[in-house]
Enzyme design. Structure first.
Site, mmCIF file in Angstrom:
data_model
loop_
_atom_site.group_PDB
_atom_site.id
_atom_site.type_symbol
_atom_site.label_atom_id
_atom_site.label_comp_id
_atom_site.label_asym_id
_atom_site.label_seq_id
_atom_site.Cartn_x
_atom_site.Cartn_y
_atom_site.Cartn_z
ATOM 1 N N ASP A 33 0.834 -1.207 0.000
ATOM 2 C CA ASP A 33 0.000 0.000 0.000
ATOM 3 C C ASP A 33 0.872 1.263 0.000
ATOM 4 O O ASP A 33 2.005 1.239 0.492
ATOM 5 C CB ASP A 33 -0.921 -0.027 1.230
ATOM 6 C CG ASP A 33 -2.113 0.896 1.083
ATOM 7 O OD1 ASP A 33 -2.353 1.402 -0.034
ATOM 8 O OD2 ASP A 33 -2.816 1.116 2.083
ATOM 9 N N ARG A 37 0.187 7.705 -2.619
ATOM 10 C CA ARG A 37 0.781 8.754 -1.783
ATOM 11 C C ARG A 37 2.240 9.000 -2.163
ATOM 12 O O ARG A 37 2.722 10.128 -2.166
ATOM 13 C CB ARG A 37 0.658 8.381 -0.296
ATOM 14 C CG ARG A 37 -0.699 8.726 0.287
ATOM 15 C CD ARG A 37 -0.961 8.000 1.565
ATOM 16 N NE ARG A 37 -1.332 6.609 1.317
ATOM 17 C CZ ARG A 37 -1.410 5.685 2.270
ATOM 18 N NH1 ARG A 37 -1.118 5.999 3.512
ATOM 19 N NH2 ARG A 37 -1.774 4.458 1.961
ATOM 20 N N HIS A 50 2.355 3.258 -8.933
ATOM 21 C CA HIS A 50 2.121 1.834 -9.229
ATOM 22 C C HIS A 50 3.275 1.258 -10.043
ATOM 23 O O HIS A 50 3.711 0.137 -9.829
ATOM 24 C CB HIS A 50 0.807 1.653 -9.991
ATOM 25 C CG HIS A 50 -0.397 2.107 -9.221
ATOM 26 N ND1 HIS A 50 -0.556 1.838 -7.878
ATOM 27 C CD2 HIS A 50 -1.497 2.818 -9.588
ATOM 28 C CE1 HIS A 50 -1.707 2.366 -7.464
ATOM 29 N NE2 HIS A 50 -2.286 2.965 -8.475
ATOM 30 N N GLU A 80 -12.464 -4.371 -4.239
ATOM 31 C CA GLU A 80 -12.942 -3.003 -3.996
ATOM 32 C C GLU A 80 -12.204 -1.979 -4.867
ATOM 33 O O GLU A 80 -12.664 -0.846 -5.018
ATOM 34 C CB GLU A 80 -12.763 -2.628 -2.515
ATOM 35 C CG GLU A 80 -13.735 -3.325 -1.573
ATOM 36 C CD GLU A 80 -13.457 -4.804 -1.364
ATOM 37 O OE1 GLU A 80 -12.267 -5.203 -1.432
ATOM 38 O OE2 GLU A 80 -14.410 -5.568 -1.153
ATOM 39 N N TRP A 82 -12.025 -1.822 -7.941
ATOM 40 C CA TRP A 82 -12.791 -1.463 -9.147
ATOM 41 C C TRP A 82 -13.448 -0.094 -8.988
ATOM 42 O O TRP A 82 -13.826 0.527 -9.978
ATOM 43 C CB TRP A 82 -13.889 -2.502 -9.428
ATOM 44 C CG TRP A 82 -13.390 -3.850 -9.834
ATOM 45 C CD1 TRP A 82 -13.322 -4.971 -9.053
ATOM 46 C CD2 TRP A 82 -12.901 -4.243 -11.128
ATOM 47 N NE1 TRP A 82 -12.817 -6.033 -9.768
ATOM 48 C CE2 TRP A 82 -12.549 -5.612 -11.052
ATOM 49 C CE3 TRP A 82 -12.714 -3.576 -12.351
ATOM 50 C CZ2 TRP A 82 -12.031 -6.335 -12.125
ATOM 51 C CZ3 TRP A 82 -12.190 -4.301 -13.430
ATOM 52 C CH2 TRP A 82 -11.862 -5.652 -13.311
ATOM 53 N N ARG A 84 -12.138 2.600 -8.173
ATOM 54 C CA ARG A 84 -11.247 3.715 -8.533
ATOM 55 C C ARG A 84 -11.549 4.203 -9.951
ATOM 56 O O ARG A 84 -12.222 3.502 -10.709
ATOM 57 C CB ARG A 84 -9.784 3.241 -8.434
ATOM 58 C CG ARG A 84 -9.424 2.883 -7.005
ATOM 59 C CD ARG A 84 -7.959 2.591 -6.840
ATOM 60 N NE ARG A 84 -7.674 2.259 -5.459
ATOM 61 C CZ ARG A 84 -6.469 2.227 -4.929
ATOM 62 N NH1 ARG A 84 -5.415 2.492 -5.672
ATOM 63 N NH2 ARG A 84 -6.304 1.923 -3.660
ATOM 64 N N LEU A 144 10.431 -20.527 -4.951
ATOM 65 C CA LEU A 144 9.443 -19.624 -4.346
ATOM 66 C C LEU A 144 8.127 -19.641 -5.126
ATOM 67 O O LEU A 144 8.126 -19.559 -6.355
ATOM 68 C CB LEU A 144 9.989 -18.189 -4.357
ATOM 69 C CG LEU A 144 9.023 -17.111 -3.849
ATOM 70 C CD1 LEU A 144 8.918 -17.156 -2.323
ATOM 71 C CD2 LEU A 144 9.438 -15.724 -4.319
ATOM 72 N N ARG A 201 1.913 -5.003 6.150
ATOM 73 C CA ARG A 201 1.225 -3.931 5.417
ATOM 74 C C ARG A 201 2.072 -2.674 5.469
ATOM 75 O O ARG A 201 2.527 -2.267 6.539
ATOM 76 C CB ARG A 201 -0.177 -3.641 5.956
ATOM 77 C CG ARG A 201 -0.888 -2.583 5.098
ATOM 78 C CD ARG A 201 -2.359 -2.429 5.359
ATOM 79 N NE ARG A 201 -2.959 -1.508 4.388
ATOM 80 C CZ ARG A 201 -4.218 -1.551 3.954
ATOM 81 N NH1 ARG A 201 -5.026 -2.491 4.416
ATOM 82 N NH2 ARG A 201 -4.667 -0.681 3.075
ATOM 83 N N SER A 209 -8.380 -4.597 4.885
ATOM 84 C CA SER A 209 -8.950 -4.312 3.572
ATOM 85 C C SER A 209 -9.360 -5.597 2.832
ATOM 86 O O SER A 209 -9.026 -5.767 1.656
ATOM 87 C CB SER A 209 -7.971 -3.470 2.733
ATOM 88 O OG SER A 209 -7.631 -2.288 3.420
ATOM 89 N N GLU A 220 1.217 -13.560 12.196
ATOM 90 C CA GLU A 220 1.834 -12.421 12.884
ATOM 91 C C GLU A 220 1.712 -11.207 11.975
ATOM 92 O O GLU A 220 1.958 -11.297 10.771
ATOM 93 C CB GLU A 220 3.311 -12.708 13.164
ATOM 94 C CG GLU A 220 3.541 -13.852 14.113
ATOM 95 C CD GLU A 220 3.041 -13.572 15.527
ATOM 96 O OE1 GLU A 220 3.137 -12.406 15.960
ATOM 97 O OE2 GLU A 220 2.546 -14.510 16.178
HETATM 98 C C1 IPE Z 1 -5.541 -2.696 -0.299
HETATM 99 O O1 IPE Z 1 -5.156 -1.377 -0.429
HETATM 100 C C2 IPE Z 1 -5.559 -3.373 -1.637
HETATM 101 C C3 IPE Z 1 -4.255 -3.586 -2.258
HETATM 102 C C4 IPE Z 1 -3.105 -3.300 -1.740
HETATM 103 C C5 IPE Z 1 -4.316 -4.189 -3.552
HETATM 104 P P1 IPE Z 1 -6.221 -0.202 -0.588
HETATM 105 O O2 IPE Z 1 -5.462 1.052 -0.689
HETATM 106 O O3 IPE Z 1 -7.166 -0.509 -1.684
HETATM 107 O O4 IPE Z 1 -7.008 -0.300 0.793
HETATM 108 P P2 IPE Z 1 -7.828 0.808 1.582
HETATM 109 O O5 IPE Z 1 -8.798 1.426 0.617
HETATM 110 O O6 IPE Z 1 -6.840 1.808 2.071
HETATM 111 O O7 IPE Z 1 -8.485 0.068 2.690
HETATM 112 C C1 IPE Z 2 -1.500 0.294 -3.330
HETATM 113 O O1 IPE Z 2 -1.325 1.658 -3.405
HETATM 114 C C2 IPE Z 2 -1.794 -0.313 -4.674
HETATM 115 C C3 IPE Z 2 -3.181 -0.760 -4.817
HETATM 116 C C4 IPE Z 2 -4.126 -0.638 -3.939
HETATM 117 C C5 IPE Z 2 -3.516 -1.378 -6.072
HETATM 118 P P1 IPE Z 2 -2.536 2.680 -3.387
HETATM 119 O O2 IPE Z 2 -2.937 2.952 -4.793
HETATM 120 O O3 IPE Z 2 -3.641 2.190 -2.519
HETATM 121 O O4 IPE Z 2 -1.841 3.946 -2.769
HETATM 122 P P2 IPE Z 2 -2.452 4.941 -1.689
HETATM 123 O O5 IPE Z 2 -2.948 4.106 -0.557
HETATM 124 O O6 IPE Z 2 -3.548 5.681 -2.360
HETATM 125 O O7 IPE Z 2 -1.300 5.804 -1.313
HETATM 126 MG MG MG Z 3 -4.075 2.404 -0.586
#
Ligand code: IPE
Ligand code: IPE
Ligand code: MG
Length: 253
Positions: A33, A37, A50, A80, A82, A84, A144, A201, A209, A220
Site C-alpha cells: 500500500d 501517496r 504503481h 474493492e 474497481w 477507482r 518460491l 502492510r 482491507s 503475525e
Molecule cells: C488494499 O489497499 C488493496 C491492495 C493493496 C491491492 P487499498 O489502498 O485498496 O485499501 P484501503 O482502501 O486503504 O483500505
Molecule cells: C496500493 O497503493 C496499490 C493498490 C491498492 C492497487 P494505493 O494505490 O492504494 O496507494 P495509496 O494508498 O492511495 O497511497
Molecule cells: Mg491504498
C-alpha cells in the site's frame, strides 16, 4: 533503521550463497500500500507510484527466495479497487502483463512458480493471457511460489466457497458431518498453500482491507510507515527479523 538478520552477518546477500536460516516464515503475505501517496509526494500522477511499486515486487520476490521463504502472496488488486477511476483500474490491470514481460525470464531462471488467487474469470483478456502464460511456463518450478492476489476479496472468496459446498452437497454426496475447517479451507483460492505466517502492510495503514480473513487467523502482523515504492530488501529483512523474535502461542501457553 537498517537491521540485518543475524545469520547474514551483515554481509550483502548473494543469491548463490546458502544462508543459515532459522525460523523463517514459510508464507509471507504483503498488502502493498501507499503507491498513490508516494506519487503525490513527488507531484506525479498516481500511476507513477504503481509503476515504481512493480519494480519493488521483483526485488522483494528475490529477497524472499534468497531467505528461503516458500510462498510470497502479494495483494495486487482488490475486489474493492474497481471503484477507482477507470484509467487507474485499467493501468493496474495492465501491470501484471508489464511485470511479466520484463521479469518472467528472470523469475524462470530463479525457479519461481507463479500463482494467483482471486476472481480470475472477470479480469481483462490481456491480463488473463499474460498470467496464464506465466503460470504455464513456471508450473514445474519448485522454488518460491509468487502468488498474486488479483481481483481478490476475502468475503467474495468465502461466499463462493459456501456456494460450492452447497452445490457439492446437492450433487456430489458431500455431507454436513464431513465439513470441518480443513475441508472448508480446501474450497478457498488458497487451497494447497499453507496459511501466512507473517502479514506485512506498508504505508502506515493498520487494516486488512478484505485480505485473507480466514487464512490469517494466526498470522503475525507487521506494519510499517514505509510506502510500498520505498520498501527495500532491508525493510523486508527487518520484518523477518522481528518475526523471528515473536512467540506464537496458538492459544496455548
Ligand atoms: C488494499 O489497499 C488493496 C491492495 C493493496 C491491492 P487499498 O489502498 O485498496 O485499501 P484501503 O482502501 O486503504 O483500505
Ligand atoms: C496500493 O497503493 C496499490 C493498490 C491498492 C492497487 P494505493 O494505490 O492504494 O496507494 P495509496 O494508498 O492511495 O497511497
Ligand atoms: Mg491504498
Amino acid at each position: 533503521m537498517s537491521m540485518k538478520l543475524p545469520f547474514f552477518n551483515n554481509k550483502k546477500i548473494n543469491k548463490n550463497e546458502e544462508p543459515e536460516l532459522d525460523n523463517i516464515p514459510k508464507h509471507v503475505a504483503i498488502i502493498m500500500d501507499g503507491n498513490g501517496r508516494w506519487a503525490k509526494n513527488r507531484g506525479l500522477p498516481r500511476v507513477a507510484g504503481h509503476k515504481e511499486g512493480m519494480d519493488v515486487v521483483k526485488k522483494v520476490a528475490k529477497t524472499a527466495a534468497n531467505c528461503h521463504v516458500e510462498i510470497l502472496t502479494l495483494y495486487a488488486f482488490s475486489t474493492e479497487n474497481w471503484s477507482r477511476p477507470k484509467s487507474e483500474v485499467d493501468y493496474l490491470l495492465r501491470l501484471p502483463k508489464e511485470f511479466l514481460h520484463i521479469y518472467l525470464p528472470e523469475l524462470i531462471e530463479n525457479n519461481v512458480k507463479i500463482k494467483t488467487i482471486g476472481n480470475f474469470d472477470v479480469l481483462p483478456e490481456h491480463t488473463k493471457e499474460a498470467v496464464n502464460y506465466a503460470k504455464e511456463k513456471t508450473k514445474d518450478n519448485d522454488g518460491l511460489i509468487l502468488n498474486f492476489a488479483l481481483n481478490y476479496g476475502s468475503r467474495f472468496e468465502i461466499i463462493q466457497a459456501v456456494k460450492q459446498i452447497i452445490s457439492d452437497m446437492n450433487t456430489s454426496g458431500l455431507t454436513m458431518d464431513k465439513l470441518d475447517e480443513h475441508l472448508f479451507s480446501e474450497y478457498l483460492y488458497t487451497t494447497g498453500l499453507t496459511e501466512p505466517d507473517l502479514l506485512i502492510r506498508t504505508s502506515g495503514e493498520q487494516r486488512l482491507s478484505n485480505f485473507l480473513l480466514w487464512q490469517i487467523a494466526y498470522s503475525e502482523f507487521w506494519f510499517t510507515d514505509v510506502l510500498w515504492p520505498d520498501f527495500t530488501e532491508e525493510t523486508f529483512m527487518q520484518a523477518l527479523y522481528d518475526f523471528q523474535q515473536r512467540k506464537r502461542r496458538y492459544g496455548g501457553l
